[in-house]
Design an enzyme around this catalytic site. Structure first.
Site, PDB file in Angstrom:
ATOM      1  N   HIS A  12       0.835  -1.210   0.000  1.00  0.00           N
ATOM      2  CA  HIS A  12       0.000   0.000   0.000  1.00  0.00           C
ATOM      3  C   HIS A  12       0.868   1.259   0.000  1.00  0.00           C
ATOM      4  O   HIS A  12       0.545   2.239   0.659  1.00  0.00           O
ATOM      5  CB  HIS A  12      -0.982  -0.020   1.173  1.00  0.00           C
ATOM      6  CG  HIS A  12      -0.350  -0.031   2.545  1.00  0.00           C
ATOM      7  ND1 HIS A  12      -0.871  -0.758   3.594  1.00  0.00           N
ATOM      8  CD2 HIS A  12       0.728   0.605   3.062  1.00  0.00           C
ATOM      9  CE1 HIS A  12      -0.149  -0.571   4.674  1.00  0.00           C
ATOM     10  NE2 HIS A  12       0.831   0.260   4.369  1.00  0.00           N
ATOM     11  N   HIS A  59      -2.055   5.371   9.095  1.00  0.00           N
ATOM     12  CA  HIS A  59      -0.737   5.969   9.271  1.00  0.00           C
ATOM     13  C   HIS A  59      -0.842   7.298  10.021  1.00  0.00           C
ATOM     14  O   HIS A  59      -0.405   8.351   9.551  1.00  0.00           O
ATOM     15  CB  HIS A  59      -0.062   6.163   7.909  1.00  0.00           C
ATOM     16  CG  HIS A  59       0.148   4.884   7.160  1.00  0.00           C
ATOM     17  ND1 HIS A  59      -0.879   4.246   6.495  1.00  0.00           N
ATOM     18  CD2 HIS A  59       1.256   4.113   6.990  1.00  0.00           C
ATOM     19  CE1 HIS A  59      -0.419   3.140   5.928  1.00  0.00           C
ATOM     20  NE2 HIS A  59       0.870   3.038   6.218  1.00  0.00           N
ATOM     21  N   HIS A 193      10.825  -3.668   3.940  1.00  0.00           N
ATOM     22  CA  HIS A 193      11.214  -2.273   3.747  1.00  0.00           C
ATOM     23  C   HIS A 193      11.491  -1.606   5.087  1.00  0.00           C
ATOM     24  O   HIS A 193      10.963  -2.001   6.120  1.00  0.00           O
ATOM     25  CB  HIS A 193      10.163  -1.477   2.968  1.00  0.00           C
ATOM     26  CG  HIS A 193       8.830  -1.308   3.630  1.00  0.00           C
ATOM     27  ND1 HIS A 193       8.031  -2.359   4.017  1.00  0.00           N
ATOM     28  CD2 HIS A 193       8.122  -0.188   3.951  1.00  0.00           C
ATOM     29  CE1 HIS A 193       6.898  -1.912   4.519  1.00  0.00           C
ATOM     30  NE2 HIS A 193       6.934  -0.597   4.523  1.00  0.00           N
ATOM     31  N   GLU A 240       4.479  -4.964   8.978  1.00  0.00           N
ATOM     32  CA  GLU A 240       3.169  -4.924   8.331  1.00  0.00           C
ATOM     33  C   GLU A 240       2.753  -6.299   7.790  1.00  0.00           C
ATOM     34  O   GLU A 240       1.577  -6.517   7.490  1.00  0.00           O
ATOM     35  CB  GLU A 240       3.182  -3.914   7.178  1.00  0.00           C
ATOM     36  CG  GLU A 240       3.298  -2.479   7.632  1.00  0.00           C
ATOM     37  CD  GLU A 240       3.384  -1.496   6.462  1.00  0.00           C
ATOM     38  OE1 GLU A 240       3.236  -0.294   6.697  1.00  0.00           O
ATOM     39  OE2 GLU A 240       3.599  -1.941   5.312  1.00  0.00           O
TER      40      GLU A 240
END
Length: 298
Positions: A12, A59, A193, A240
């Site tokens: 995303h 977020h 990441h 995540e």
């Protein structure tokens, strides 16, 4: 009764939404990613699901760190797409199915998941970044969303095992809904990441593909990993991946992968995978056999 017909795992990354809104789908740097979504969009167009249950994370757009829920489920007919600093996106408000949302909320609470329920709150790129690549939206979305936000930002986080159990509870909730609906489960985020600190830009392709193998064939092994395990292997933000485990928990024991697109062109291993219930051909399963690395490059 409602039925889960498949599941999708997707990154995303916020820049996906920016590139989409600017019409950069054919740019050489972006085409491999956008082209990778076309088979999944075609599958959705053919299957015509009535609803997507979306596991995503906020977020610090709707929830902030002074009150950040572990699990939050949205109930409402419409949810605005958040303005995250680049202006309002040219997307219609995200549709909801209140009856289905309320049923899932009640079922999860009765299944001993203590939820936060939110209404009319904006939904950010955790959901809105991949959504227009999956579903057409002119003049409106073809179906409804059940947004379920999972805390992957502020510790303590829910464990991988708890997220997997959440997916299992969602499956029970969907299958007990009395209306004849087709539902697809979507898990977002990752894969490897890290966007801050000494390991900024860190990726681990070996771990990404091992994660995908375990997710499909041995998800219980992933539920045994700690948050530190995920961070060591894939970077700080790769935690995540527990949202992919929520998606996997909502699927039956045996699933087959219909599509995979893995594109590492930025700081994030942007990944898209599509699954249906079924047996993977033996030769395919054997070709992907490997093991979880004992540790990752620091």
């Amino acid at each position: 009764m409602a039925k889960i017909i498949g599941s999708i795992g997707t990154s995303h990354v916020p820049t996906i939404g920016v590139a989409y809104d600017k019409g950069r789908q054919a740019d050489p740097a972006w085409a491999p990613l956008f082209d990778g979504y076309k088979p999944v969009a075609q599958w959705l167009a053919e299957k015509k699901p009535d609803a997507l249950v979306f596991f995503y994370n906020d977020h610090a757009t709707t929830f902030f760190f002074d009150m950040y829920p572990t699990f939050a489920l949205g109930v409402g007919e419409r949810f605005p797409v958040a303005d995250e600093g680049a202006g309002l996106r040219p997307l219609p408000h995200i549709k909801g199915n209140v009856d289905l949302q309320c049923h899932i909320a009640e079922s999860l609470v009765n299944d001993e998941f203590d939820l936060t329920i939110f209404q009319e709150k904006p939904i950010d790129h955790g959901c809105a970044s991949p959504l227009p690549l999956l579903w057409p939206h002119d003049p409106d979305w073809p179906g409804a969303l059940v947004p379920i936000a999972i805390n992957v930002l502020q510790y303590p986080l829910p464990t991988a095992k708890r997220c997997y159990k959440l997916g299992q509870a969602v499956r029970r909730a969907v299958e007990s809904y009395p209306e004849d609906l087709k539902v697809v489960i979507v898990g977002t985020g990752g894969l490897s990441h890290q966007i801050h600190g000494e390991r900024t830009g860190f990726n681990n392709e070996e771990w990404d593909h091992e994660f995908l193998r375990l997710l499909q064939f041995e998800p219980e092994k992933l539920t045994e990993l700690t948050h530190a395990d995920f961070v060591r292997r894939g970077g700080a933000e790769s935690v995540e991946q527990i949202m992919w485990l929520a998606m996997r928990g909502a699927m039956p024991e045996k699933i087959r992968r219909l599509h995979l697109n893995y594109y590492l062109a930025t700081t994030t291993a942007m990944t898209l995978a599509l699954y249906e219930e079924g047996e993977e051909p033996a030769q395919t399963a054997a070709a992907t056999a490997s093991r979880v690395p004992d540790n990752a490059t620091a």
